[in-house]
Design a protein around this motif. Structure first.
Motif, PDB file in Angstrom:
ATOM      1  N   PRO A 242     -22.759  19.413 -17.478  1.00 31.23           N
ATOM      2  CA  PRO A 242     -22.949  18.183 -17.067  1.00 31.23           C
ATOM      3  C   PRO A 242     -24.105  17.650 -17.776  1.00 31.23           C
ATOM      4  O   PRO A 242     -25.117  18.498 -18.082  1.00 31.23           O
ATOM      5  CB  PRO A 242     -23.337  18.374 -15.497  1.00 31.23           C
ATOM      6  CG  PRO A 242     -22.909  19.707 -15.480  1.00 31.23           C
ATOM      7  CD  PRO A 242     -22.635  20.464 -16.524  1.00 31.23           C
ATOM      8  N   ASN A 243     -24.371  16.316 -17.988  1.00 30.16           N
ATOM      9  CA  ASN A 243     -25.577  15.863 -18.640  1.00 30.16           C
ATOM     10  C   ASN A 243     -26.722  15.903 -17.777  1.00 30.16           C
ATOM     11  O   ASN A 243     -27.649  15.996 -18.763  1.00 30.16           O
ATOM     12  CB  ASN A 243     -25.293  14.069 -18.952  1.00 30.16           C
ATOM     13  CG  ASN A 243     -24.364  13.963 -20.211  1.00 30.16           C
ATOM     14  OD1 ASN A 243     -24.397  14.707 -21.053  1.00 30.16           O
ATOM     15  ND2 ASN A 243     -23.798  12.879 -20.074  1.00 30.16           N
ATOM     16  N   LYS A 244     -26.632  15.867 -16.777  1.00 27.72           N
ATOM     17  CA  LYS A 244     -27.713  15.941 -15.660  1.00 27.72           C
ATOM     18  C   LYS A 244     -28.570  17.122 -15.810  1.00 27.72           C
ATOM     19  O   LYS A 244     -29.634  17.330 -15.469  1.00 27.72           O
ATOM     20  CB  LYS A 244     -27.471  15.545 -14.410  1.00 27.72           C
ATOM     21  CG  LYS A 244     -26.455  16.379 -13.700  1.00 27.72           C
ATOM     22  CD  LYS A 244     -26.395  16.309 -12.054  1.00 27.72           C
ATOM     23  CE  LYS A 244     -25.207  17.158 -11.460  1.00 27.72           C
ATOM     24  NZ  LYS A 244     -25.304  17.162 -10.079  1.00 27.72           N
ATOM     25  N   LEU A 245     -27.652  18.053 -16.167  1.00 26.03           N
ATOM     26  CA  LEU A 245     -28.461  19.463 -16.421  1.00 26.03           C
ATOM     27  C   LEU A 245     -28.914  19.602 -17.701  1.00 26.03           C
ATOM     28  O   LEU A 245     -29.216  20.700 -18.059  1.00 26.03           O
ATOM     29  CB  LEU A 245     -27.479  20.643 -16.131  1.00 26.03           C
ATOM     30  CG  LEU A 245     -27.107  20.740 -14.709  1.00 26.03           C
ATOM     31  CD1 LEU A 245     -26.038  21.884 -14.265  1.00 26.03           C
ATOM     32  CD2 LEU A 245     -28.074  20.835 -13.743  1.00 26.03           C
ATOM     33  N   GLN A 246     -28.922  18.651 -18.724  1.00 23.97           N
ATOM     34  CA  GLN A 246     -29.318  18.793 -20.165  1.00 23.97           C
ATOM     35  C   GLN A 246     -30.368  17.630 -20.234  1.00 23.97           C
ATOM     36  O   GLN A 246     -30.129  16.955 -21.195  1.00 23.97           O
ATOM     37  CB  GLN A 246     -28.246  18.545 -20.952  1.00 23.97           C
ATOM     38  CG  GLN A 246     -27.100  19.633 -20.807  1.00 23.97           C
ATOM     39  CD  GLN A 246     -26.029  19.587 -21.985  1.00 23.97           C
ATOM     40  OE1 GLN A 246     -26.237  19.938 -23.150  1.00 23.97           O
ATOM     41  NE2 GLN A 246     -24.973  18.976 -21.684  1.00 23.97           N
ATOM     42  N   PRO A 247     -31.524  17.683 -19.639  1.00 25.65           N
ATOM     43  CA  PRO A 247     -32.307  16.666 -19.878  1.00 25.65           C
ATOM     44  C   PRO A 247     -33.157  16.534 -21.138  1.00 25.65           C
ATOM     45  O   PRO A 247     -33.183  17.484 -21.656  1.00 25.65           O
ATOM     46  CB  PRO A 247     -33.425  16.967 -18.403  1.00 25.65           C
ATOM     47  CG  PRO A 247     -33.430  18.323 -18.442  1.00 25.65           C
ATOM     48  CD  PRO A 247     -31.959  18.840 -18.762  1.00 25.65           C
TER      49      PRO A 247
ATOM     50  N   THR B  24     -37.824  13.726 -20.025  1.00 27.74           N
ATOM     51  CA  THR B  24     -37.421  14.057 -18.530  1.00 27.74           C
ATOM     52  C   THR B  24     -38.164  15.372 -18.359  1.00 27.74           C
ATOM     53  O   THR B  24     -38.557  15.757 -16.982  1.00 27.74           O
ATOM     54  CB  THR B  24     -35.823  13.788 -18.230  1.00 27.74           C
ATOM     55  OG1 THR B  24     -35.356  12.553 -19.047  1.00 27.74           O
ATOM     56  CG2 THR B  24     -35.723  14.252 -16.997  1.00 27.74           C
TER      57      THR B  24
ATOM     58  N   LYS C 299     -36.275  22.098  -8.462  1.00 25.86           N
ATOM     59  CA  LYS C 299     -36.046  20.814  -8.849  1.00 25.86           C
ATOM     60  C   LYS C 299     -36.844  20.399 -10.283  1.00 25.86           C
ATOM     61  O   LYS C 299     -36.206  19.648 -10.943  1.00 25.86           O
ATOM     62  CB  LYS C 299     -36.816  19.780  -7.883  1.00 25.86           C
ATOM     63  CG  LYS C 299     -35.825  19.586  -6.638  1.00 25.86           C
ATOM     64  CD  LYS C 299     -36.388  18.717  -5.681  1.00 25.86           C
ATOM     65  CE  LYS C 299     -35.411  18.109  -4.580  1.00 25.86           C
ATOM     66  NZ  LYS C 299     -36.208  17.888  -3.389  1.00 25.86           N
TER      67      LYS C 299
ATOM     68  N   THR D 103     -31.780  27.213 -15.727  1.00 27.99           N
ATOM     69  CA  THR D 103     -30.700  26.193 -16.152  1.00 27.99           C
ATOM     70  C   THR D 103     -30.548  26.469 -17.923  1.00 27.99           C
ATOM     71  O   THR D 103     -29.436  26.577 -18.068  1.00 27.99           O
ATOM     72  CB  THR D 103     -31.053  24.860 -15.839  1.00 27.99           C
ATOM     73  OG1 THR D 103     -31.339  24.717 -14.619  1.00 27.99           O
ATOM     74  CG2 THR D 103     -29.960  23.756 -16.397  1.00 27.99           C
TER      75      THR D 103
END
Lengths: 495, 383
Positions: free
Chosen positions: A54-59, A63, A97, A103
C-alpha cells in the motif's frame, strides 16, 4: 542442482514456485538487471494473493521527516509530563504512528521474499551493505528510504550517480555525523569563534568516503586528503533532531520556515547550508575541488572514476557474487567492464553475472540471503503481513527479531564497513545452529507449500543432498531441515 | 565436555555490549591449571584516552580541549585525573587493584577503524595479515583451546579450529535440536562445513538457561563462570560506539561519559562475579586508537593515535599510572594533532597474558605478537 537454480542461488534469491524456469539462464539474469517490480507482499500470513504494498506504508522523504518531527514533538511533551502524552499508551501510540523501522524492515523482507526482480534485489543488498548506514542519531525513518531511492532506484545508473545520491542522503549524512560539520573558515565557524561557541569540521564521512565507499587505503591518501574531502562535505545535511527542534515546540509549517532559512529547501536530500560551507578550493588526491554546493558532485565523480575505486569495488563484487576466493581474472574482468563503461552499473553488473555463471566455484550465502532463499524455495509465509504490523502474535517473529537472531540486518547499529562477504567470518557453530533453528521455524510456523522432495526435484538436487534427506527418516520436518542445511543449499559446496 | 554450567542461552548481546567467553579447557588439551584469568573489554570506535584520564597537570590540556574536560574529575596525582564516569574504577585504584597505562597504542598510525581493529585483535605486524587473534594464539600456546560466547567468532579469540562459540538463540517455533539430525547434516558436509556442524552437534546436548541482558550483569555472569572450577580462563566483552565525532560531551552524562560508565559498570560486574577468583584476575581495555587532542568543530574529536588502557584485577597489587607522558604541546604531538604513543600496548597485553596464563614473555613476544624484541613491562604492572 540444475543450472537455473545454481545461478539463482549465486546471483538471486531462488525461483518461487509460481515462476517458470528460464531456458537461457544468462539471458534471464541479464534481463533481471532491468526488471521493474514494485514492492510486493501480503496483507497477512494467511493471504493467498501477493499484492503491491500500500502506498500509505511507503511514505516519501518529506512525509518521513514530518513524521519524525511529530514523534519528537510528542516526546518533548512527554518529557514535560503533559497529560495526553505521558502515559505508556500515548508513548506506544507515538512510536507506532511516527516511526518507520518496523514498516521498512517488513517491506524489505517482503520485497526479497515475493519480488520478481531477485537479481536486482541482490545487487541492491550488496550496495546497501557497501554504503552502510545504521540506526543511530534519530536516523530510523531514513534508512529504508535510502535503500529504495538512493540505491535500488539507481541500479541502472552510473556508479557516480549512486555515490552522489547516497553521499547526500540524510541517512548517510546523519549516520556519519556530517550534518553537524562546518568548514573552519565558514561564516558559522567565524561567528562561533567570535561568540565563544564551538563550530567547525569533523572528518567522519570524509574519511569513510575515501576508505570504504571509494578508493580504499590502497590509494595511500593522506590526512590532508581526508580533510579536503571533509571540507568539501561541510555544510551538507540536516539533523532530524534539528528539524524537530530541540528547544522550541514548533508546528510543521514553522519548522519548514526554519529549514528554508537554513538551507533554502525543506528537502533533506538536497540540504546544503551555505553558511556552514568552507570557502575556497579544496584538494583531494591531487584533484582541485571548487567551493560551493557543486563541489561535492565533482569530488564524488572524481572518486567514482578513480582506478583504486574500480579495483577495490570490483574485488568486493567478485567476492560477494562469484566465489569465496575470487581469482584475479574474476576481479580484472569486472574492473575492465567498469573502465570500459565509465562506471555504468548495468555493464558492471553484467560482468559480475558473466563471471558468476562461468565460475563453478561455490559461493557461501549470507544468513539473510539464505533465509530469503529458503522461504522462496518452499513458498512459506514466515514474515508477518503488513496488516499485522502492529499486532503481537506469539507464533510469528517480528522482522527485527529475525534479523537479530540471524546476526545480520541493515537496520542494526553497526560499524560503517558493513558485513563481510568472506565466508570465514560466518563459519561458527552458532551461525550454523541458527540455520537449523530457522529451517525448523520456517517449516513449523511458515507452513511451506513445498516439501523437501518437491524442492529437490525442482532444483535437481545432487546425489549427496538426496542421500542426506533420505537418511534423516520419514519426518517431513527433518527432511526439510536437512535439505535447507545441506552443503548445496547453503552454497558451501557445489555438490 | 567440561562440567561447567555454561550453555547456549547464557550469552547475550544487547545494549551495545557483547560477551565472549573462551579458554574452557577441552579434554585432552589441558595442562596444568594456569595461574590466573584474563578478560578483555574491547572498545570499538576509538576511546578518547584524554577524556578517560585527563592529564590535568599538562598546561596545554585546557588550551586544546576547552569544553571536553570534566568538571568533577578525581585527581590521581599532580599530572593525571580520572573521569567521573569511573567511580568504581577509582575505588579499585584506591584499593591498589587497578592501574592505568597512558599515551599508549598498538603500533598503528593510519587512523582507520577497520585496520586498527584488525591489528588490536589480530596482533599482527600489518593490518589483515593474521587470520587468528593474539588472545586465541595465547590460549593455544597455553594448550587451552575453548569456546567463546558469541554469534560470530571475534578475531581476537580465533586460534585453532577447536575453538567454538555460544550465543543464546531465541527463534520462536523452533524446537530442541536433534543430535541425530545434526550428525547426519554434518556427515553430508565436507571440509569446514562438517567441522562447524560437528560443533553444533556437541552443543545440542546442553540445556538452556536464562541470561542477563545489561553489560554489568553480563560481566558479572562472565566473572561467575570464570570463578568456577574448570570454568573459562578468558572472556571478552565488546562495547561499541566510542567513535565520538560529534557531541562527545565532557561529563558523565555526556555521550562519551555514558560509554565510559558502561566500562565502569562492566569492571564492577566482573568484580562481583569473580568473587574470590578476583585475586588471580586481570581485566584490560583495548581500543583501536585514541582521538585528536584538539576538539573538532562539532563538539567531538576525530581519529587519533595514543590512548589510555585501563587495567583492573586482584593480580594488581599496587595502583599506578604507567606513562612516559609525551606532553600536549604542538611539538610533542604525533603529526601535530594526536597524543604520541610512548608505550607499545602489545607489551601490556603480553604482560597480562604472562600473568594469567603463565607463559614466558619471550614466547609470547615471538609466537603471539611476532616481535621477539617486544619490551617486557610485566614488572611495571604486577610487581
Amino acid at each position: 542442482m540444475n543450472e537455473q537454480f545454481r545461478i539463482a542461488q549465486k546471483l538471486g534469491l531462488m525461483f518461487r514456485p509460481e515462476e517458470s524456469l528460464p531456458e537461457d539462464i544468462k539471458s534471464w539474469a541479464m534481463k533481471q538487471l532491468k526488471a521493474k517490480s514494485p514492492a510486493l507482499g501480503v496483507n497477512n500470513t494467511q493471504a493467498k494473493k501477493i499484492q503491491v504494498w500500500p502506498n500509505k506504508l511507503q511514505p516519501d522523504l518529506l512525509t518521513r521527516d514530518n513524521l519524525y518531527s511529530e514523534y519528537k514533538y510528542n516526546r518533548q511533551r512527554e518529557e514535560m509530563d503533559l497529560a495526553g502524552y505521558n502515559s505508556e499508551a500515548a508513548k506506544q501510540d507515538n512510536e507506532k504512528k511516527h516511526l518507520l523501522l518496523k514498516t521498512d524492515q517488513l517491506k524489505f523482507s517482503h520485497r526479497n521474499v515475493f519480488g520478481n526482480d531477485q537479481v536486482k534485489l541482490r545487487f541492491s543488498s550488496f550496495w546497501t551493505n557497501h554504503f552502510t548506514t545504521g540506526n543511530i542519531w534519530d536516523n530510523q525513518n531514513h534508512i529504508g528510504h535510502m535503500m529504495e531511492e538512493a540505491i535500488l532506484a539507481n541500479l541502472n545508473n552510473n556508479f557516480s550517480e549512486m555515490l552522489y545520491k547516497v553521499t547526500t542522503h540524510p541517512s548517510m549524512l546523519v549516520y556519519l555525523d556530517n550534518c553537524w560539520s562546518c568548514g573552519e573558515r565558514s561564516q558559522t565557524a567565524i561567528w562561533a569563534k567570535q561568540n565563544g561557541e564551538q563550530a567547525g569540521l569533523n572528518d567522519n564521512l570524509g574519511r569513510e568516503l575515501l576508505e570504504l565507499h571509494t578508493v580504499s587505503p590502497s590509494a595511500k591518501y593522506t590526512e590532508s586528503d581526508i580533510r579536503g574531502a571533509a571540507n568539501t562535505l561541510a555544510g551538507w545535511g540536516i539533523w532530524p533532531g534539528r528539524i524537530s527542534d530541540q528547544s522550541e515546540l514548533l508546528s510543521i509549517p514553522q519548522r519548514h520556515q526554519k529549514l528554508l532559512k537554513m538551507g533554502g529547501t525543506i528537502n533533506s536530500w538536497d540540504f546544503f547550508k551555505q553558511d556552514h560551507a568552507e570557502p575556497g578550493n579544496k584538494k583531494v588526491l591531487g584533484k582541485v575541488i571548487p567551493a560551493g554546493k557543486g563541489g561535492l558532485r565533482q569530488l564524488t565523480d572524481f572518486l567514482a572514476a578513480h582506478e583504486h575505486t574500480v579495483k577495490h569495488i570490483s574485488f568486493k563484487l567478485a567476492q560477494h557474487f562469484v566465489s569465496d576466493n575470487p581469482s584475479k581474472a574474476d576481479t580484472d574482468f569486472i574492473a575492465n567492464a567498469w573502465r570500459k563503461s565509465n562506471g555504468n552499473l548495468d555493464e558492471i553488473h553484467s560482468a559480475v553475472i558473466e563471471r558468476a555463471i562461468q565460475s563453478k566455484e561455490p559461493k557461501f550465502q549470507w544468513p539473510m540471503t539464505w533465509l530469503f532463499q529458503v522461504i522462496r524455495l518452499s513458498d512459506a509465509r514466515f514474515f508477518k503481513g503488513w496488516g499485522q504490523l502492529n499486532r503481537y502474535d506469539n507464533s510469528i517473529m517480528e522482522s527485527r527479531e529475525i534479523f537479530e537472531e540471524l546476526g545480520q540486518g541493515f537496520w542494526h547499529e553497526r560499524q560503517p564497513d558493513g558485513y563481510s562477504s568472506d565466508k570465514k567470518e560466518w563459519l561458527s557453530g552458532e551461525m550454523f545452529e541458527r540455520r537449523i533453528r530457522f529451517s525448523d521455524a520456517i517449516y513449523s510456523a511458515g507452513r511451506p507449500k513445498f516439501k523437501a522432495d518437491d524442492i529437490m526435484n525442482r532444483i535437481d538436487a545432487s546425489v549427496t543432498t538426496r542421500s542426506l534427506v533420505a537418511n534423516v527418516g520419514m519426518s517431513e520436518k527433518s527432511k526439510f531441515i536437512a535439505l535447507m542445511c545441506s552443503p548445496e543449499i547453503m552454497g558451501l559446496e557445489n555438490a | 565436555m567440561p562440567k561447567l554450567n555454561l550453555t547456549r542461552r547464557q550469552f547475550l548481546k544487547t545494549s551495545g555490549a557483547s560477551l565472549f567467553l573462551a579458554g574452557l579447557p577441552l579434554p585432552g588439551f589441558t595442562k596444568d591449571k594456569p595461574p590466573g584469568t584474563i578478560s578483555v573489554i574491547m572498545l570499538e570506535g576509538g576511546m578518547d584516552g584524554l577524556a578517560a584520564v585527563p592529564p590535568i597537570g599538562d598546561p596545554d590540556l585546557s588550551r586544546m580541549r576547552k569544553g571536553l574536560i570534566p568538571d568533577d574529575y578525581l585527581k590521581l596525582n599532580s599530572l593525571f585525573a580520572l573521569h567521573p564516569s569511573f567511580q568504581y574504577f577509582g575505588g579499585l585504584m584506591a584499593k591498589n587493584n587497578a592501574s592505568i597505562v597512558h599515551a599508549t597504542n598498538f603500533p598503528y598510525t593510519l587512523r582507520s577503524h577497520f585496520e586498527g581493529q584488525n591489528l588490536m585483535q589480530g596482533g599482527g605486524l600489518s593490518p589483515f595479515s593474521e587470520s587468528t587473534g593474539w588472545l586465541g594464539r595465547a590460549l593455544d600456546l597455553a594448550m587451552l583451546p575453548g569456546r567463546s560466547l558469541s554469534l560470530d567468532m571475534p578475531l581476537l579469540l580465533r586460534g585453532t579450529d577447536k575453538n567454538d562459540n555460544f550465543y543464546p538463540a531465541s527463534v520462536r517455533s523452533s524446537s530442541k535440536l536433534s543430535t541425530q539430525l545434526i550428525d547426519m547434516i554434518s556427515m553430508a558436509h565436507s571440509k569446514e562445513g562438517a567441522s562447524v556442524f560437528n560443533k553444533v552437534s556437541q552443543k545440542s546436548t546442553q540445556k538452556d538457561s536464562i541470561v542477563p541482558r545489561d553489560p554489568a550483569s553480563l560481566a558479572k555472569y562472565a566473572g561467575k563462570a570464570m570463578s568456577q572450577e574448570g570454568g573459562p580462563l578468558s572472556s571478552v566483552i565488546k562495547v561499541t560506539q566510542f567513535d565520538t565525532h560529534a557531541s562527545q560531551g565532557a561529563n558523565e552524562n555526556g555521550y562519551h561519559g555514558r560509554q565510559m560508565t558502561l566500562i565502569d559498570d562492566i569492571i564492577a560486574g566482573y568484580r562481583e562475579g569473580l568473587g574470590d577468583a578476583w585475586d588471580r584476575s586481570i581485566i584490560l581495555t583495548l581500543t583501536e586508537f585514541g582521538r585528536t587532542v584538539k576538539i573538532n568543530g562539532t563538539w567531538g574529536t576525530d581519529h587519533g593515535y595514543g590512548s589510555a588502557g585501563l587495567l583492573a584485577g586482584g593480580s594488581i597489587t599496587k595502583s599506578r599510572v604507567i606513562s612516559e607522558w609525551p606532553g600536549l604541546a604542538d611539538r610533542d604531538l604525533f603529526q601535530k594533532r594526536d597524543v604520541m604513543s610512548t608505550i607499545d600496548y602489545r607489551s601490556v597485553c603480553a604482560a597480562c597474558i604472562e600473568n594469567a596464563l603463565g607463559l614466558d614473555h619471550d614466547l609470547i613476544a615471538d609466537k603471539v605478537f611476532f616481535t621477539p624484541k617486544l619490551p617486557r613491562v610485566y614488572d611495571y604492572i604486577f610487581s
